[in-house]
Design an enzyme around this catalytic site. Structure first.
Site, PDB file in Angstrom:
ATOM      1  N   HIS A 142       0.849  -1.200   0.000  1.00 41.48           N
ATOM      2  CA  HIS A 142       0.000   0.000   0.000  1.00 41.48           C
ATOM      3  C   HIS A 142       0.885   1.250   0.000  1.00 41.48           C
ATOM      4  CE1 HIS A 142      -3.453   2.550   1.455  1.00 41.48           C
ATOM      5  NE2 HIS A 142      -2.457   3.211   2.023  1.00 41.48           N
ATOM      6  N   GLU A 143       1.902   1.256   0.860  1.00 36.29           N
ATOM      7  CA  GLU A 143       2.791   2.421   0.926  1.00 36.29           C
ATOM      8  C   GLU A 143       3.590   2.572  -0.368  1.00 36.29           C
ATOM      9  OE1 GLU A 143       2.200   4.430   3.151  1.00 36.29           O
ATOM     10  OE2 GLU A 143       1.043   3.104   4.436  1.00 36.29           O
ATOM     11  N   HIS A 146       1.575   4.270  -2.899  1.00 32.48           N
ATOM     12  CA  HIS A 146       1.603   5.720  -2.709  1.00 32.48           C
ATOM     13  C   HIS A 146       2.850   6.309  -3.375  1.00 32.48           C
ATOM     14  CE1 HIS A 146      -1.826   6.585  -0.281  1.00 32.48           C
ATOM     15  NE2 HIS A 146      -1.462   5.860   0.759  1.00 32.48           N
ATOM     16  N   GLU A 216      -6.334   6.939  -1.263  1.00 30.19           N
ATOM     17  CA  GLU A 216      -6.207   5.787  -0.360  1.00 30.19           C
ATOM     18  C   GLU A 216      -6.837   4.539  -0.987  1.00 30.19           C
ATOM     19  OE1 GLU A 216      -4.487   5.427   2.383  1.00 30.19           O
ATOM     20  OE2 GLU A 216      -3.840   7.504   2.193  1.00 30.19           O
TER      21      GLU A 216
END
Lengths: 302, 190
Positions: A142-143, A146, A216
């Site tokens: 997930h990071e 980003h 997100e």
């Protein structure tokens, strides 16, 4: 290729994100027009705000790391975390970011840096303790999404004019607001600018929070695609979230008597509060991941 | 990834680059003759096993296919899952060309099933004249090889040796140009 992708399209999310960006642009055009109408002083404010935003963009990652008490760790210090990030980078076709660890019990993770080359991903010791390797992998993916989506850069740029508006509002209250009763003729246009800035500030703030929530969702989706395990991330989110949404670990009989003392924050994430949140409510994120899992399993037509 | 993709927060896994795996067959001739690097007789392909029914079926079929590819002695296949949840398909064959063909058959089967984006890497294991292990890792998404030489000590690598290998083989093999993408794989089971 019989199956070009294991996951369906995210058209709805794309449409909402495009609409948000469009509205944000629209609001900013109004501000620019107002700034130009005021003339030199307006442009000066814009340049100063631009400089501050640039400093913010280039220096903020070190500051944020320091503020979190995080430390960049070498592969020897954290071999597991490094190996995990390395494999995800191969899958996501990214250069390897710096890896940091923050020594706090709070379970959290974040990504910093304006470009994939200068990025840092950070996990807290708390999150590494409570999550299983597969769940932690989902969080790190997930990071990394980003990082790949350059979300720090996008949010800074999206917030650029909101920052200008904020400066003008503050500036206006300090200098224009108090003493300027009918002494000179440029006062009306300044008052208009102040009003426009105030409206721009409020509207763009709401739009930016909305954009942040969509980013997100996009990062959750990206993480599911990189790891191929949407349910692992869903389970990680469940563990990280307040504990109210958790699948209970505690025996029903033991928890029963305590339940009377808990006040469940049932309204959080709904109604007005939802507008101000930077992250979508946990149930919605988990529901989106559950949809991805069923697409992966071929239950839902893509 | 284009500007629009970044703006849209779009993520798709890159599909494998055009296949340059077979460059290893020709490069091995030079490694064997000039550099005294011998194949250890083993190679592996590592991928993310998806927990779906059709993926499991593809993996099962694949093992059967590979068992049949070797020329005379035949390639043997074993598989194991590592601590990061990745699956290793380990191929053993004394003939190096058969190993490359076998690895290609495995990746071909995964790609044929539409899961090409799940392949992490292929690994070819070698031993130098002092019997120390060294590896060439093939990154499918980049379509490039890079050397990986573990050194003594925990999770140390011999960068000098790796760079020298690149200089020695670079002309015969597509080598990953960005050094920060020479990702190590610790605990390679071959």
């Amino acid at each position: 290729m019989p199956r070009p992708t294991s996951f369906g399209k995210d058209t709805g999310l794309q449409v909402r994100m495009a609409l948000t960006l469009f509205l944000l642009g629209l609001v900013y055009v109004v501000l620019i027009v107002a700034l130009l109408a005021v003339g030199a002083s307006g442009v000066t404010v814009a340049i100063i705000a631009g400089g501050l935003a640039a400093v913010n963009l280039f220096a903020s990652d070190k500051l944020a790391l320091a503020a979190m008490g995080a430390r960049v760790v070498s592969p020897q210090e954290a071999p597991q975390l490094h190996a995990m990030v390395e494999r995800l980078c191969v899958q996501a076709d990214l250069p390897k970011p710096k890896v940091a660890i923050a020594n706090t019990r709070m379970p959290n993770a974040f990504a910093l840096g304006r470009s994939p080359k200068s990025a840092t991903v950070c996990a807290t010791t708390g999150i590494m303790e409570i999550l299983s390797p597969a769940e932690l992998e989902g969080v790190m993916a997930h990071e990394l999404t980003h990082v790949a989506n350059r979300d720090v850069l996008i949010m800074t740029l999206a917030g650029f004019f909101a920052t200008i508006a904020a400066y003008i509002v503050q500036f206006g209250f300090f200098f224009g607001g108090g003493g300027g009763y009918g002494d000179d003729d440029d006062n009306p246009s300044f008052m208009v600018l102040l009003l426009v800035s105030l409206v721009v500030y409020i509207v763009s703030f709401l739009l930016m929070q909305m954009l942040s929530r969509y980013r997100e969702f996009a990062a959750d989706r990206g993480a599911a695609i990189i790891t191929g395990r949407p349910s692992a991330l869903a389970s990680a989110l469940q563990k990280i979230s307040s504990g109210m949404h958790n699948i209970p670990q505690k025996d029903l009989r033991a928890a029963g008597e305590l339940n009377a003392f808990f006040i469940f924050p049932a309204g959080v994430g709904k109604g007005i509060a939802g507008l101000f949140a930077t992250h979508p409510p946990m149930e919605k994120r988990i529901a989106a991941l559950a949809r991805l899992e069923s697409q992966l399993q071929g239950q839902v037509a893509a | 990834m284009g500007f629009l993709d970044i703006l849209r927060g779009k993520r798709e896994l890159k599909q494998p680059a055009p296949d340059r795996l077979f460059a290893m067959s020709t490069a091995y001739v030079k490694m064997d003759m000039e550099l005294e690097l011998k194949s250890s007789g083993k190679a592996a392909i590592v991928f993310q096993p998806l927990a779906t029914a059709d993926f499991e079926a593809i993996v099962r079929d694949m093992e059967e296919v590979v068992q049949g590819t070797g020329s005379d002695a035949g390639t043997t296949v074993t598989s194991s899952d590592d601590e990061y949840g990745y699956r290793w398909m380990i191929l053993a064959d004394p003939d190096f060309d058969d190993l490359v063909v076998g690895v290609n058959a495995v990746s071909g089967a995964i790609q044929g099933g539409g899961y090409g984006d799940r392949i992490l890497a292929a690994v070819f294991a070698f031993r130098d004249n002092k019997d120390r292990p060294l590896y060439w890792i093939y990154n499918y998404k980049r379509g490039a090889f890079y050397p990986f030489v573990p050194a003594s000590g925990s999770e140390q690598r011999d960068n000098e040796r790796e760079l020298r290998l690149k200089a020695q083989i670079g002309a015969d093999l597509p080598v990953e140009p960005e050094l920060e993408r020479w990702f190590p794989l610790w605990g390679i089971p071959v």
